[in-house]
Design a protein around this motif. Structure first.
Motif, PDB file in Angstrom:
ATOM      1  N   LEU A   1      10.458  35.685  33.269  1.00  9.77           N
ATOM      2  CA  LEU A   1      11.440  35.018  34.118  1.00  9.77           C
ATOM      3  C   LEU A   1      10.831  33.911  34.954  1.00  9.77           C
ATOM      4  O   LEU A   1      11.509  32.980  35.366  1.00  9.77           O
ATOM      5  CB  LEU A   1      12.094  36.028  35.057  1.00  9.77           C
ATOM      6  CG  LEU A   1      13.132  36.952  34.432  1.00  9.77           C
ATOM      7  CD1 LEU A   1      13.771  37.793  35.508  1.00  9.77           C
ATOM      8  CD2 LEU A   1      14.168  36.139  33.692  1.00  9.77           C
TER       9      LEU A   1
ATOM     10  N   ILE B   1      16.887  28.005  37.640  1.00  6.58           N
ATOM     11  CA  ILE B   1      18.243  28.457  37.948  1.00  6.58           C
ATOM     12  C   ILE B   1      18.420  28.892  39.393  1.00  6.58           C
ATOM     13  O   ILE B   1      19.526  29.186  39.821  1.00  6.58           O
ATOM     14  CB  ILE B   1      18.679  29.607  37.008  1.00  6.58           C
ATOM     15  CG1 ILE B   1      17.792  30.840  37.200  1.00  6.58           C
ATOM     16  CG2 ILE B   1      18.657  29.166  35.566  1.00  6.58           C
ATOM     17  CD1 ILE B   1      18.200  31.985  36.307  1.00  6.58           C
ATOM     18  N   ALA B   2      17.337  28.928  40.144  1.00  8.28           N
ATOM     19  CA  ALA B   2      17.456  29.328  41.545  1.00  8.28           C
ATOM     20  C   ALA B   2      17.606  28.121  42.451  1.00  8.28           C
ATOM     21  O   ALA B   2      17.833  28.252  43.636  1.00  8.28           O
ATOM     22  CB  ALA B   2      16.241  30.130  41.972  1.00  8.28           C
TER      23      ALA B   2
ATOM     24  N   LEU C   1      19.797  23.696  29.064  1.00  6.70           N
ATOM     25  CA  LEU C   1      20.918  24.567  29.411  1.00  6.70           C
ATOM     26  C   LEU C   1      22.245  23.823  29.411  1.00  6.70           C
ATOM     27  O   LEU C   1      23.296  24.419  29.182  1.00  6.70           O
ATOM     28  CB  LEU C   1      20.676  25.192  30.795  1.00  6.70           C
ATOM     29  CG  LEU C   1      19.409  26.037  30.906  1.00  6.70           C
ATOM     30  CD1 LEU C   1      19.228  26.548  32.315  1.00  6.70           C
ATOM     31  CD2 LEU C   1      19.462  27.187  29.908  1.00  6.70           C
TER      32      LEU C   1
ATOM     33  N   ASP D   1      22.477  27.509  24.371  1.00 11.24           N
ATOM     34  CA  ASP D   1      21.504  28.257  25.160  1.00 11.24           C
ATOM     35  C   ASP D   1      22.045  28.561  26.561  1.00 11.24           C
ATOM     36  O   ASP D   1      21.860  29.649  27.093  1.00 11.24           O
ATOM     37  CB  ASP D   1      20.202  27.446  25.263  1.00 11.24           C
ATOM     38  CG  ASP D   1      18.992  28.350  25.415  1.00 11.24           C
ATOM     39  OD1 ASP D   1      19.144  29.577  25.225  1.00 11.24           O
ATOM     40  OD2 ASP D   1      17.908  27.849  25.713  1.00 11.24           O
TER      41      ASP D   1
ATOM     42  N   ILE E   1      11.965  30.260  34.029  1.00  9.10           N
ATOM     43  CA  ILE E   1      13.363  29.863  34.151  1.00  9.10           C
ATOM     44  C   ILE E   1      13.939  30.084  35.535  1.00  9.10           C
ATOM     45  O   ILE E   1      14.841  29.380  35.971  1.00  9.10           O
ATOM     46  CB  ILE E   1      14.225  30.611  33.117  1.00  9.10           C
ATOM     47  CG1 ILE E   1      15.590  29.930  32.972  1.00  9.10           C
ATOM     48  CG2 ILE E   1      14.398  32.069  33.500  1.00  9.10           C
ATOM     49  CD1 ILE E   1      15.512  28.515  32.484  1.00  9.10           C
ATOM     50  N   ILE E   2      13.399  31.042  36.248  1.00  7.44           N
ATOM     51  CA  ILE E   2      14.014  31.372  37.529  1.00  7.44           C
ATOM     52  C   ILE E   2      13.830  30.255  38.548  1.00  7.44           C
ATOM     53  O   ILE E   2      14.680  30.045  39.409  1.00  7.44           O
ATOM     54  CB  ILE E   2      13.478  32.699  38.086  1.00  7.44           C
ATOM     55  CG1 ILE E   2      14.516  33.289  39.052  1.00  7.44           C
ATOM     56  CG2 ILE E   2      12.137  32.525  38.755  1.00  7.44           C
ATOM     57  CD1 ILE E   2      14.443  34.749  39.208  1.00  7.44           C
TER      58      ILE E   2
ATOM     59  N   ARG F   1      25.152  28.883  27.332  1.00  2.87           N
ATOM     60  CA  ARG F   1      26.186  29.917  27.216  1.00  2.87           C
ATOM     61  C   ARG F   1      25.561  31.299  27.074  1.00  2.87           C
ATOM     62  O   ARG F   1      26.034  32.269  27.633  1.00  2.87           O
ATOM     63  CB  ARG F   1      27.104  29.621  26.015  1.00  2.87           C
ATOM     64  CG  ARG F   1      28.315  28.770  26.380  1.00  2.87           C
ATOM     65  CD  ARG F   1      29.266  28.646  25.216  1.00  2.87           C
ATOM     66  NE  ARG F   1      28.696  27.823  24.146  1.00  2.87           N
ATOM     67  CZ  ARG F   1      28.796  26.514  24.096  1.00  2.87           C
ATOM     68  NH1 ARG F   1      29.457  25.875  25.031  1.00  2.87           N
ATOM     69  NH2 ARG F   1      28.255  25.839  23.110  1.00  2.87           N
ATOM     70  N   GLN F   2      24.469  31.333  26.331  1.00  5.87           N
ATOM     71  CA  GLN F   2      23.780  32.607  26.176  1.00  5.87           C
ATOM     72  C   GLN F   2      23.203  33.091  27.499  1.00  5.87           C
ATOM     73  O   GLN F   2      23.161  34.281  27.774  1.00  5.87           O
ATOM     74  CB  GLN F   2      22.666  32.488  25.129  1.00  5.87           C
ATOM     75  CG  GLN F   2      23.197  32.458  23.707  1.00  5.87           C
ATOM     76  CD  GLN F   2      22.088  32.270  22.686  1.00  5.87           C
ATOM     77  OE1 GLN F   2      20.910  32.420  23.009  1.00  5.87           O
ATOM     78  NE2 GLN F   2      22.475  31.950  21.464  1.00  5.87           N
ATOM     79  N   LEU F   3      22.763  32.132  28.298  1.00  8.93           N
ATOM     80  CA  LEU F   3      22.282  32.491  29.633  1.00  8.93           C
ATOM     81  C   LEU F   3      23.388  33.170  30.418  1.00  8.93           C
ATOM     82  O   LEU F   3      23.176  34.195  31.062  1.00  8.93           O
ATOM     83  CB  LEU F   3      21.802  31.247  30.371  1.00  8.93           C
ATOM     84  CG  LEU F   3      21.556  31.417  31.869  1.00  8.93           C
ATOM     85  CD1 LEU F   3      20.494  32.473  32.142  1.00  8.93           C
ATOM     86  CD2 LEU F   3      21.163  30.101  32.506  1.00  8.93           C
TER      87      LEU F   3
ATOM     88  N   ILE G   1      22.911  27.443  39.666  1.00  6.83           N
ATOM     89  CA  ILE G   1      23.782  28.523  39.194  1.00  6.83           C
ATOM     90  C   ILE G   1      25.247  28.140  39.296  1.00  6.83           C
ATOM     91  O   ILE G   1      26.041  28.409  38.398  1.00  6.83           O
ATOM     92  CB  ILE G   1      23.521  29.812  40.028  1.00  6.83           C
ATOM     93  CG1 ILE G   1      22.237  30.476  39.538  1.00  6.83           C
ATOM     94  CG2 ILE G   1      24.672  30.786  39.906  1.00  6.83           C
ATOM     95  CD1 ILE G   1      22.411  31.266  38.273  1.00  6.83           C
TER      96      ILE G   1
ATOM     97  N   ILE H   1      26.158  25.718  36.538  1.00  6.73           N
ATOM     98  CA  ILE H   1      26.277  26.424  35.267  1.00  6.73           C
ATOM     99  C   ILE H   1      27.572  27.220  35.210  1.00  6.73           C
ATOM    100  O   ILE H   1      28.279  27.227  34.204  1.00  6.73           O
ATOM    101  CB  ILE H   1      25.069  27.364  35.073  1.00  6.73           C
ATOM    102  CG1 ILE H   1      23.814  26.528  34.783  1.00  6.73           C
ATOM    103  CG2 ILE H   1      25.313  28.350  33.939  1.00  6.73           C
ATOM    104  CD1 ILE H   1      22.546  27.327  34.678  1.00  6.73           C
TER     105      ILE H   1
ATOM    106  N   GLU I   1      15.808  21.675  30.656  1.00  2.00           N
ATOM    107  CA  GLU I   1      15.627  23.063  30.243  1.00  2.00           C
ATOM    108  C   GLU I   1      16.537  23.435  29.070  1.00  2.00           C
ATOM    109  O   GLU I   1      16.526  24.571  28.605  1.00  2.00           O
ATOM    110  CB  GLU I   1      15.896  23.999  31.420  1.00  2.00           C
ATOM    111  CG  GLU I   1      14.833  23.981  32.485  1.00  2.00           C
ATOM    112  CD  GLU I   1      13.504  24.555  31.976  1.00  2.00           C
ATOM    113  OE1 GLU I   1      13.541  25.401  31.077  1.00  2.00           O
ATOM    114  OE2 GLU I   1      12.456  24.124  32.477  1.00  2.00           O
TER     115      GLU I   1
END
Lengths: 130, 130
Positions: free
Chosen positions: B13, B20-21, B67, B87, B16-17, B89-91, B26, B29, B65
DNA sequence: CTGTATCCCCAGAGATACTG
DNA sequence: CAGTATCTCTGGGGATACAG
Protein backbone atom coordinates in the motif's frame (compact mmCIF):
# COMPACT_ATOMS: atom_id res chain seq x y z
CA UNK A 1 -25.08 -6.04 -13.44
CA UNK A 2 -24.46 -3.48 -10.79
CA UNK A 3 -21.22 -3.42 -8.88
CA UNK A 4 -20.78 -2.36 -5.29
CA UNK A 5 -18.73 0.61 -6.33
CA UNK A 6 -21.68 1.98 -8.30
CA UNK A 7 -23.46 2.69 -5.08
CA UNK A 8 -20.68 3.45 -2.70
CA UNK A 9 -19.43 6.85 -1.66
CA UNK A 10 -15.81 7.10 -0.61
CA UNK A 11 -16.42 10.06 1.67
CA UNK A 12 -16.40 8.08 4.92
CA UNK A 13 -12.75 7.44 4.29
CA UNK A 14 -11.90 11.11 4.55
CA UNK A 15 -11.42 10.88 8.27
CA UNK A 16 -9.45 7.72 8.68
CA UNK A 17 -7.32 8.00 5.59
CA UNK A 18 -5.49 11.03 6.87
CA UNK A 19 -4.46 8.86 9.78
CA UNK A 20 -3.47 5.66 8.07
CA UNK A 21 -1.69 7.50 5.29
CA UNK A 22 0.77 9.16 7.61
CA UNK A 23 4.26 8.14 6.65
CA UNK A 24 4.71 5.17 9.02
CA UNK A 25 1.19 4.38 10.13
CA UNK A 26 0.41 1.51 7.79
CA UNK A 27 3.76 -0.06 8.44
CA UNK A 28 3.28 0.07 12.19
CA UNK A 29 -0.15 -1.44 11.91
CA UNK A 30 1.20 -4.16 9.68
CA UNK A 31 4.06 -4.91 12.03
CA UNK A 32 1.76 -5.08 15.03
CA UNK A 33 -0.48 -7.32 12.99
CA UNK A 34 2.38 -9.79 12.73
CA UNK A 35 3.94 -9.50 16.16
CA UNK A 36 0.96 -9.24 18.49
CA UNK A 37 2.73 -7.04 21.04
CA UNK A 38 5.84 -4.92 20.71
CA UNK A 39 7.82 -2.43 22.75
CA UNK A 40 8.79 1.06 21.67
CA UNK A 41 12.37 0.26 20.76
CA UNK A 42 11.40 -2.95 19.02
CA UNK A 43 9.22 -0.99 16.65
CA UNK A 44 12.00 1.51 16.10
CA UNK A 45 14.43 -1.23 15.17
CA UNK A 46 12.04 -3.03 12.85
CA UNK A 47 11.14 0.16 11.06
CA UNK A 48 14.73 1.24 10.90
CA UNK A 49 15.09 4.94 10.23
CA UNK A 50 12.20 6.46 12.11
CA UNK A 51 12.99 9.09 14.71
CA UNK A 52 11.64 8.71 18.25
CA UNK A 53 9.57 11.82 17.77
CA UNK A 54 7.92 10.55 14.62
CA UNK A 55 7.25 7.21 16.23
CA UNK A 56 5.72 8.80 19.31
CA UNK A 57 3.54 11.06 17.20
CA UNK A 58 2.33 8.23 15.03
CA UNK A 59 1.67 5.90 17.94
CA UNK A 60 -0.32 8.57 19.71
CA UNK A 61 -2.44 9.24 16.67
CA UNK A 62 -3.10 5.56 16.08
CA UNK A 63 -4.00 5.24 19.72
CA UNK A 64 -6.29 8.24 19.58
CA UNK A 65 -8.05 6.63 16.62
CA UNK A 66 -8.44 3.47 18.65
CA UNK A 67 -6.43 1.31 16.28
CA UNK A 68 -3.69 0.35 18.72
CA UNK A 69 -3.50 0.18 22.47
CA UNK A 70 -0.72 1.05 24.87
CA UNK A 71 0.11 -0.81 28.06
CA UNK A 72 2.66 0.63 30.46
CA UNK A 73 4.17 -1.48 33.21
CA UNK A 74 5.36 0.30 36.36
CA UNK A 75 8.84 -1.15 36.31
CA UNK A 76 12.37 0.16 36.24
CA UNK A 77 13.45 0.42 33.57
CA UNK A 78 10.01 1.17 32.19
CA UNK A 79 8.30 -1.26 29.84
CA UNK A 80 5.56 -0.33 27.42
CA UNK A 81 3.84 -2.67 25.03
CA UNK A 82 1.80 -1.81 21.97
CA UNK A 83 -0.71 -4.02 20.24
CA UNK A 84 -3.61 -3.78 17.83
CA UNK A 85 -7.08 -3.20 19.19
CA UNK A 86 -10.00 -5.20 17.87
CA UNK A 87 -10.79 -2.25 15.67
CA UNK A 88 -7.25 -2.26 14.40
CA UNK A 89 -7.50 -5.92 13.54
CA UNK A 90 -10.74 -5.30 11.70
CA UNK A 91 -9.00 -2.59 9.75
CA UNK A 92 -6.42 -5.15 8.67
CA UNK A 93 -9.22 -7.39 7.46
CA UNK A 94 -11.01 -4.59 5.67
CA UNK A 95 -7.87 -3.53 3.89
CA UNK A 96 -7.04 -6.91 2.42
CA UNK A 97 -8.77 -6.42 -0.96
CA UNK A 98 -7.05 -3.09 -1.36
CA UNK A 99 -3.68 -4.66 -0.69
CA UNK A 100 -4.40 -7.42 -3.19
CA UNK A 101 -5.28 -4.82 -5.76
CA UNK A 102 -2.08 -2.90 -5.05
CA UNK A 103 0.03 -6.04 -5.29
CA UNK A 104 -1.52 -6.91 -8.63
CA UNK A 105 -0.90 -3.42 -9.95
CA UNK A 106 2.71 -3.36 -8.87
CA UNK A 107 3.32 -6.90 -9.96
CA UNK A 108 4.59 -7.33 -6.43
CA UNK A 109 8.26 -8.07 -6.25
CA UNK A 110 8.55 -9.57 -2.79
CA UNK A 111 11.85 -7.86 -2.25
CA UNK A 112 10.22 -4.50 -2.54
CA UNK A 113 8.11 -5.32 0.44
CA UNK A 114 11.18 -6.41 2.31
CA UNK A 115 12.96 -3.21 1.52
CA UNK A 116 10.03 -1.06 2.46
CA UNK A 117 8.84 -2.50 5.69
CA UNK A 118 12.04 -3.93 7.05
CA UNK A 119 10.64 -7.36 7.70
CA UNK A 120 13.42 -9.84 7.35
CA UNK A 121 11.96 -13.23 8.18
CA UNK A 122 8.50 -12.47 9.37
CA UNK A 123 7.11 -10.68 6.35
CA UNK A 124 4.30 -12.76 4.85
CA UNK A 125 5.10 -11.51 1.41
CA UNK A 126 8.32 -13.46 1.57
CA UNK A 127 6.72 -16.74 2.54
CA UNK A 128 5.99 -19.59 0.16
CA UNK A 129 2.57 -20.74 -0.77
CA UNK A 130 0.84 -17.50 -1.55
CA UNK B 1 -9.07 -20.21 12.49
CA UNK B 2 -6.69 -18.05 10.54
CA UNK B 3 -7.76 -14.75 9.16
CA UNK B 4 -6.54 -13.15 5.97
CA UNK B 5 -4.92 -10.37 7.91
CA UNK B 6 -2.71 -12.85 9.71
CA UNK B 7 -0.82 -13.46 6.54
CA UNK B 8 -1.04 -10.18 4.77
CA UNK B 9 1.59 -7.47 4.69
CA UNK B 10 0.37 -3.94 4.22
CA UNK B 11 3.57 -2.80 2.58
CA UNK B 12 2.27 -2.86 -1.00
CA UNK B 13 0.00 0.00 0.00
CA UNK B 14 2.92 2.29 0.67
CA UNK B 15 3.03 3.41 -2.93
CA UNK B 16 -0.59 4.01 -3.71
CA UNK B 17 -1.69 5.34 -0.38
CA UNK B 18 0.40 8.46 -0.70
CA UNK B 19 -1.55 9.15 -3.86
CA UNK B 20 -5.08 8.40 -2.77
CA UNK B 21 -4.63 10.10 0.58
CA UNK B 22 -3.88 13.46 -0.95
CA UNK B 23 -6.46 15.95 0.28
CA UNK B 24 -8.92 15.68 -2.62
CA UNK B 25 -7.95 12.47 -4.37
CA UNK B 26 -10.49 10.10 -2.85
CA UNK B 27 -13.25 12.61 -3.36
CA UNK B 28 -12.39 13.06 -7.02
CA UNK B 29 -12.29 9.33 -7.57
CA UNK B 30 -15.60 8.96 -5.83
CA UNK B 31 -17.18 11.70 -7.86
CA UNK B 32 -15.91 10.26 -11.11
CA UNK B 33 -17.22 6.92 -9.94
CA UNK B 34 -20.68 8.39 -9.87
CA UNK B 35 -20.64 10.64 -12.90
CA UNK B 36 -18.78 8.62 -15.50
CA UNK B 37 -17.22 11.64 -17.22
CA UNK B 38 -16.76 15.18 -16.00
CA UNK B 39 -15.11 18.38 -17.14
CA UNK B 40 -12.59 20.42 -15.20
CA UNK B 41 -14.97 23.09 -14.02
CA UNK B 42 -17.66 20.57 -13.18
CA UNK B 43 -15.30 18.89 -10.76
CA UNK B 44 -14.36 22.23 -9.28
CA UNK B 45 -17.99 23.09 -8.65
CA UNK B 46 -18.87 19.75 -7.15
CA UNK B 47 -15.90 19.83 -4.84
CA UNK B 48 -16.52 23.44 -3.95
CA UNK B 49 -13.50 25.09 -2.45
CA UNK B 50 -10.63 23.53 -4.32
CA UNK B 51 -8.28 25.86 -6.16
CA UNK B 52 -7.54 25.27 -9.84
CA UNK B 53 -3.94 24.58 -8.99
CA UNK B 54 -4.75 21.93 -6.45
CA UNK B 55 -7.22 20.33 -8.81
CA UNK B 56 -4.71 20.30 -11.65
CA UNK B 57 -2.03 18.81 -9.43
CA UNK B 58 -4.32 16.12 -8.11
CA UNK B 59 -5.72 15.23 -11.52
CA UNK B 60 -2.22 14.92 -12.92
CA UNK B 61 -1.13 12.62 -10.15
CA UNK B 62 -4.18 10.43 -10.46
CA UNK B 63 -3.58 10.29 -14.18
CA UNK B 64 0.06 9.43 -13.70
CA UNK B 65 -1.01 6.57 -11.46
CA UNK B 66 -3.35 5.39 -14.15
CA UNK B 67 -6.48 5.79 -12.07
CA UNK B 68 -8.19 8.38 -14.24
CA UNK B 69 -7.91 9.31 -17.87
CA UNK B 70 -8.00 12.65 -19.62
CA UNK B 71 -9.56 13.32 -22.99
CA UNK B 72 -9.05 16.68 -24.65
CA UNK B 73 -11.19 17.77 -27.58
CA UNK B 74 -9.71 20.23 -30.07
CA UNK B 75 -12.53 22.73 -29.89
CA UNK B 76 -12.95 26.37 -29.02
CA UNK B 77 -13.56 26.87 -26.24
CA UNK B 78 -11.57 23.80 -25.21
CA UNK B 79 -13.28 20.80 -23.71
CA UNK B 80 -11.61 18.22 -21.53
CA UNK B 81 -13.28 15.24 -19.96
CA UNK B 82 -12.05 13.11 -17.10
CA UNK B 83 -13.15 9.61 -16.25
CA UNK B 84 -12.03 6.60 -14.28
CA UNK B 85 -9.81 4.05 -15.95
CA UNK B 86 -10.51 0.36 -15.53
CA UNK B 87 -7.84 0.36 -12.87
CA UNK B 88 -9.57 3.22 -11.12
CA UNK B 89 -12.84 1.34 -11.15
CA UNK B 90 -11.15 -1.68 -9.70
CA UNK B 91 -9.76 0.51 -6.97
CA UNK B 92 -13.31 1.54 -6.12
CA UNK B 93 -14.25 -2.11 -5.83
CA UNK B 94 -11.24 -2.98 -3.75
CA UNK B 95 -11.90 -0.15 -1.36
CA UNK B 96 -15.49 -1.09 -0.57
CA UNK B 97 -14.74 -3.15 2.57
CA UNK B 98 -12.59 -0.37 3.92
CA UNK B 99 -15.37 2.14 3.41
CA UNK B 100 -17.86 -0.17 5.10
CA UNK B 101 -15.51 -0.46 8.03
CA UNK B 102 -15.10 3.32 8.22
CA UNK B 103 -18.85 3.87 8.04
CA UNK B 104 -19.43 1.44 10.85
CA UNK B 105 -16.78 3.10 12.99
CA UNK B 106 -18.15 6.56 12.46
CA UNK B 107 -21.72 5.44 12.81
CA UNK B 108 -22.15 7.09 9.45
CA UNK B 109 -24.34 10.13 9.59
CA UNK B 110 -25.34 10.52 5.96
CA UNK B 111 -25.23 14.28 6.23
CA UNK B 112 -21.57 14.17 7.05
CA UNK B 113 -20.95 12.60 3.72
CA UNK B 114 -23.00 15.26 2.05
CA UNK B 115 -21.07 17.99 3.76
CA UNK B 116 -17.73 16.46 2.97
CA UNK B 117 -18.03 15.51 -0.65
CA UNK B 118 -20.53 18.06 -1.83
CA UNK B 119 -22.84 15.55 -3.41
CA UNK B 120 -26.33 16.96 -3.28
CA UNK B 121 -28.56 14.45 -5.02
CA UNK B 122 -26.15 11.94 -6.45
CA UNK B 123 -24.46 10.77 -3.30
CA UNK B 124 -25.29 7.13 -2.70
CA UNK B 125 -25.01 7.65 1.03
CA UNK B 126 -28.13 9.75 0.84
CA UNK B 127 -30.19 7.21 -1.02
CA UNK B 128 -32.73 4.90 0.57
CA UNK B 129 -32.36 1.19 0.81
CA UNK B 130 -28.85 0.83 2.01
C1' DC C 1 13.90 2.12 28.25
C1' DT C 2 10.62 5.31 26.75
C1' DG C 3 9.91 8.89 25.55
C1' DT C 4 10.25 15.00 25.51
C1' DA C 5 12.03 19.30 23.87
C1' DT C 6 13.94 22.01 20.10
C1' DC C 7 15.12 23.40 15.87
C1' DC C 8 14.86 23.08 10.96
C1' DC C 9 13.29 22.02 6.29
C1' DC C 10 10.42 21.35 2.59
C1' DA C 11 6.41 19.71 0.00
C1' DG C 12 1.35 20.11 -0.06
C1' DA C 13 -2.14 23.18 -0.39
C1' DG C 14 -4.53 27.75 -0.70
C1' DA C 15 -5.22 32.51 -2.85
C1' DT C 16 -4.91 35.20 -6.69
C1' DA C 17 -3.99 36.88 -11.19
C1' DC C 18 -3.26 35.81 -15.75
C1' DT C 19 -3.10 33.13 -20.58
C1' DG C 20 -3.93 30.15 -25.05
C1' DC D 1 -12.89 26.68 -20.72
C1' DA D 2 -8.98 24.81 -18.81
C1' DG D 3 -5.61 25.49 -17.00
C1' DT D 4 -0.51 28.07 -15.65
C1' DA D 5 2.39 31.27 -12.83
C1' DT D 6 3.55 33.12 -8.34
C1' DC D 7 3.59 33.77 -3.75
C1' DT D 8 2.71 32.35 0.78
C1' DC D 9 1.89 29.58 4.76
C1' DT D 10 1.33 25.62 7.53
C1' DG D 11 2.47 21.36 9.58
C1' DG D 12 4.38 16.77 8.89
C1' DG D 13 8.69 14.80 9.39
C1' DG D 14 13.74 14.43 10.36
C1' DA D 15 17.91 15.21 13.49
C1' DT D 16 19.62 15.78 17.79
C1' DA D 17 20.03 16.34 22.65
C1' DC D 18 18.17 15.55 26.92
C1' DA D 19 14.93 13.77 30.87
C1' DG D 20 12.29 10.55 34.25
Amino acid sequence: MEKDSDRICLCPLEGIITTIAKKWAILIISILGHHERLRFNDIMEILGGISPKSLTDTLKELQREGLIQREAFPEIPPRVEYSLTEDGRQLCEAIVPLVRWAEKRDNLPAKTCHATCGFSEGCPSRREGR
